[in-house]
Design an enzyme around this catalytic site. Structure first.
Site, PDB file in Angstrom:
ATOM      1  N   CYS A  78      60.596  -0.371  70.067  1.00  0.00           N
ATOM      2  CA  CYS A  78      59.319  -0.618  69.206  1.00  0.00           C
ATOM      3  C   CYS A  78      58.294   0.268  69.213  1.00  0.00           C
ATOM      4  CB  CYS A  78      58.938  -2.197  68.987  1.00  0.00           C
ATOM      5  SG  CYS A  78      58.487  -2.595  67.512  1.00  0.00           S
ATOM      6  N   HIS A 170      63.791  -5.278  69.146  1.00  0.00           N
ATOM      7  CA  HIS A 170      63.447  -5.839  70.508  1.00  0.00           C
ATOM      8  C   HIS A 170      64.713  -6.286  71.343  1.00  0.00           C
ATOM      9  CE1 HIS A 170      59.111  -5.642  70.416  1.00  0.00           C
ATOM     10  NE2 HIS A 170      59.384  -5.443  69.188  1.00  0.00           N
ATOM     11  N   GLU A 172      64.892  -7.021  74.522  1.00  0.00           N
ATOM     12  CA  GLU A 172      64.505  -7.912  75.176  1.00  0.00           C
ATOM     13  C   GLU A 172      64.110  -9.468  74.910  1.00  0.00           C
ATOM     14  OE1 GLU A 172      62.800  -5.706  73.798  1.00  0.00           O
ATOM     15  OE2 GLU A 172      60.699  -6.478  73.602  1.00  0.00           O
TER      16      GLU A 172
HETATM   17  N1  GLN Z   1      53.702  -1.943  65.123  1.00  0.00           N
HETATM   18  C1  GLN Z   1      53.498  -1.537  66.300  1.00  0.00           C
HETATM   19  C2  GLN Z   1      52.958  -0.195  66.637  1.00  0.00           C
HETATM   20  O1  GLN Z   1      53.366   0.646  65.770  1.00  0.00           O
HETATM   21  C3  GLN Z   1      54.740  -1.870  67.243  1.00  0.00           C
HETATM   22  C4  GLN Z   1      55.099  -3.272  67.026  1.00  0.00           C
HETATM   23  C5  GLN Z   1      55.909  -3.675  68.291  1.00  0.00           C
HETATM   24  O2  GLN Z   1      56.068  -2.893  69.252  1.00  0.00           O
HETATM   25  N2  GLN Z   1      56.286  -4.720  68.213  1.00  0.00           N
HETATM   26  O3  GLN Z   1      52.427   0.022  67.805  1.00  0.00           O
END
Ligand code: GLN
Length: 193
Positions: A78, A170, A172
């Protein structure tokens, strides 16, 4: 084998738990000297602009970049995927700039801040993998050296470029350890090369 988990902010404890459940040892990374002796690094979800600033403030940006260029396996999820990207749509934010991917942040829109979807990931086989997406980015386009590992609809949500692995979701936050296990396999095979 020690898996370093970047612990400046974000969902690092959950990654530690997943790797420990796979039988791996983990180490929280906040300072450059803690990078010494790790076999791989995880960059968790969180907020990528904040994480980029903290990487600079804690003197970690250049050491991590150098280790990655020397083959250290890195797994970004992410915000961690954003940190690995060379290009971010409409943003000049700091990243490690390692993977040939163009990334759009918060790309699924406000209405669907968070959602789950079953993903086909051929590299980990059947059954499908339950992807948890939270204000997730996706990969708009990837260079020729990048292996696309999973898509959600037409959007790339998992990719690998040599020693670098990333997911927009995610892993995890689920009990399914197959993505973490894939990463561990990836570094074992790399070590044998
Ligand atoms: N939207 C976040 C970003 O770009 C990432 C969100 C997340 O890691 N759950 O930093």
């Amino acid at each position: 084998m020690i898996i370093g988990v970047l612990a400046l902010q974000g969902a690092f404890i959950e990654h530690e738990k997943s790797f420990q459940a796979c039988g791996a040892e983990t180490r929280q990374i906040r300072l450059p000297e803690q990078l010494e002796g790790i076999d791989a690094l995880v960059i968790p979800g969180g907020e990528s602009t904040t994480m980029g600033k903290l990487l600079i403030d804690f003197g970690l940006l250049n050491p991590i970049k150098e280790m990655a260029q020397n083959g250290l396996p890195i797994f970004g999820t992410c915000a961690g995927l954003v940190m690995l990207a060379k290009d971010i749509v409409k943003s000049e934010q700091t990243t490690l700039s390692l993977m040939d991917i163009l990334v759009e942040r918060n790309a699924f829109g406000r209405q669907v801040d968070s959602f789950e979807a079953d993903l086909e990931i051929p590299a980990i086989g059947n059954p499908s993998y339950r992807g948890v997406f939270i204000r997730a980015p996706y990969i708009v386009s990837a260079g020729p050296g990048v292996e696309v590992m999973a898509k959600f609809e037409d959007k790339i949500v998992m990719a690998r470029q040599n020693n670098l692995l990333c997911t927009a979701f995610h892993p995890e936050l689920t009990d399914d350890l197959r993505v973490h296990q894939y990463f561990l396999e990836m570094l074992k095979t790399q070590k044998n090369n």
